[in-house]
Design an enzyme around this catalytic site. Structure first.
Site, PDB file in Angstrom:
ATOM      1  N   CYS A  56      39.141  96.877 -60.996  1.00  0.00           N
ATOM      2  CA  CYS A  56      38.507  98.211 -60.995  1.00  0.00           C
ATOM      3  C   CYS A  56      39.546  99.323 -61.141  1.00  0.00           C
ATOM      4  O   CYS A  56      39.739  99.862 -62.239  1.00  0.00           O
ATOM      5  CB  CYS A  56      37.688  98.426 -59.725  1.00  0.00           C
ATOM      6  SG  CYS A  56      36.274  97.312 -59.572  1.00  0.00           S
ATOM      7  N   ARG A  57      40.228  99.662 -60.046  1.00  0.00           N
ATOM      8  CA  ARG A  57      41.058 100.874 -60.064  1.00  0.00           C
ATOM      9  C   ARG A  57      42.312 100.765 -60.926  1.00  0.00           C
ATOM     10  O   ARG A  57      42.581 101.647 -61.760  1.00  0.00           O
ATOM     11  CB  ARG A  57      41.448 101.248 -58.624  1.00  0.00           C
ATOM     12  CG  ARG A  57      40.274 101.687 -57.783  1.00  0.00           C
ATOM     13  CD  ARG A  57      40.622 101.706 -56.315  1.00  0.00           C
ATOM     14  NE  ARG A  57      40.837 100.359 -55.791  1.00  0.00           N
ATOM     15  CZ  ARG A  57      41.249 100.063 -54.567  1.00  0.00           C
ATOM     16  NH1 ARG A  57      41.521 101.046 -53.722  1.00  0.00           N
ATOM     17  NH2 ARG A  57      41.391  98.815 -54.183  1.00  0.00           N
ATOM     18  N   SER A  58      43.105  99.696 -60.717  1.00  0.00           N
ATOM     19  CA  SER A  58      44.400  99.666 -61.433  1.00  0.00           C
ATOM     20  C   SER A  58      44.275  99.438 -62.944  1.00  0.00           C
ATOM     21  O   SER A  58      45.013 100.070 -63.711  1.00  0.00           O
ATOM     22  CB  SER A  58      45.394  98.692 -60.781  1.00  0.00           C
ATOM     23  OG  SER A  58      44.934  97.373 -60.815  1.00  0.00           O
TER      24      SER A  58
ATOM     25  N   ASN B  64      42.557  94.128 -59.041  1.00  0.00           N
ATOM     26  CA  ASN B  64      42.990  94.336 -60.439  1.00  0.00           C
ATOM     27  C   ASN B  64      41.829  94.199 -61.423  1.00  0.00           C
ATOM     28  O   ASN B  64      42.002  93.752 -62.547  1.00  0.00           O
ATOM     29  CB  ASN B  64      44.148  93.385 -60.824  1.00  0.00           C
ATOM     30  CG  ASN B  64      44.831  93.733 -62.155  1.00  0.00           C
ATOM     31  OD1 ASN B  64      45.248  92.847 -62.908  1.00  0.00           O
ATOM     32  ND2 ASN B  64      44.961  94.994 -62.481  1.00  0.00           N
TER      33      ASN B  64
ATOM     34  N   CYS C 279      46.215  97.582 -57.401  1.00  0.00           N
ATOM     35  CA  CYS C 279      45.124  97.707 -56.424  1.00  0.00           C
ATOM     36  C   CYS C 279      44.880  96.325 -55.829  1.00  0.00           C
ATOM     37  O   CYS C 279      45.750  95.449 -55.942  1.00  0.00           O
ATOM     38  CB  CYS C 279      43.866  98.305 -57.069  1.00  0.00           C
ATOM     39  SG  CYS C 279      43.171  97.321 -58.416  1.00  0.00           S
TER      40      CYS C 279
ATOM     41  N   ASP D 240      38.239 102.380 -53.044  1.00  0.00           N
ATOM     42  CA  ASP D 240      37.760 101.141 -53.672  1.00  0.00           C
ATOM     43  C   ASP D 240      36.281 101.302 -54.053  1.00  0.00           C
ATOM     44  O   ASP D 240      35.440 101.520 -53.179  1.00  0.00           O
ATOM     45  CB  ASP D 240      37.940 100.014 -52.645  1.00  0.00           C
ATOM     46  CG  ASP D 240      37.591  98.652 -53.204  1.00  0.00           C
ATOM     47  OD1 ASP D 240      36.993  98.589 -54.302  1.00  0.00           O
ATOM     48  OD2 ASP D 240      37.915  97.663 -52.534  1.00  0.00           O
TER      49      ASP D 240
END
Ligand code: 4NP
Length: 182
Positions: free
Chosen positions: A34-36, A32, A29, A147
């Site tokens: 939050c999402r990934s 690096n 993401c 995001d």
């Protein structure tokens, strides 16, 4: 759910992994934090539940360099912890060598995907890039992982819902195609 209608490019990438003892997946993401790292935690938990740790390497990285060395965002960690996931990844930036190291490089949104395509050192390397949305169940209203950084609690819950769905489908689809088992 094994995705039989996964798009042809993704199907070819997964077919190219046949015969491998181990599949290495890198989620990407922007930050690096939050999402990934959440995707890494969700897939690793599925792998562990299936006692399949010897078959998978799961990691994550960011296209940006703002948070290198940091743990995931405290909000992401809190929402993940409520679902029984401890996120312990330390932020790192994606690098060209990741295209050698990993079999599948999985961006969360189209901006991450664009940046990865720019970074890919060859056409062959670029073929390893597959959008996370390729693994969404068809019923979802989303075609990317949004995001959550400037969002509230709902944004983080939405990310985890999308990742739960996509990681299960990724696990099942790869497992069935590469090893012929579940
Ligand atoms: P991520 O979220 O890409 O899911 O880790 C973000 C984290 C940090 C920033 C942007 C997005 N930032 O601008 O610092």
């Amino acid at each position: 759910m094994v995705l039989h209608d996964v798009n042809p490019k993704v199907g070819r990438l997964i077919d190219s992994l046949k015969g491998k003892d181990m599949v290495k997946v890198l989620f990407v993401c922007l930050g690096n934090i939050c999402r990934s790292p959440a995707a890494e935690g969700v897939l690793q938990a599925i792998v562990n539940e299936h006692h399949a740790a010897e078959r998978w390497v799961v990691d994550s990285a960011g296209t940006g360099n703002y948070h290198i060395g940091s743990l995931p965002d405290p909000r992401m960690r809190a929402h993940a912890r409520r679902r029984g996931l401890e996120l312990t990844h330390h932020c790192r930036q994606v690098s060209v060598s990741d295209f050698d190291e990993f079999d599948m490089i999985v961006p969360m949104d189209s901006s991450n995907e664009y940046n990865l395509r720019e970074l890919a050192p060859s056409v062959e390397a670029e073929k390893k890039i597959v959008a996370m949305s390729a693994f969404f169940s068809l019923a979802t209203r989303y075609d990317y992982v949004p995001d959550p950084y400037y969002e509230g609690a709902e944004g983080f819950e939405l990310v985890l819902d999308l990742l739960d769905d996509a990681c299960l489908n990724l696990y099942d689809t790869v497992t069935a195609a590469v090893w012929g088992t579940k």
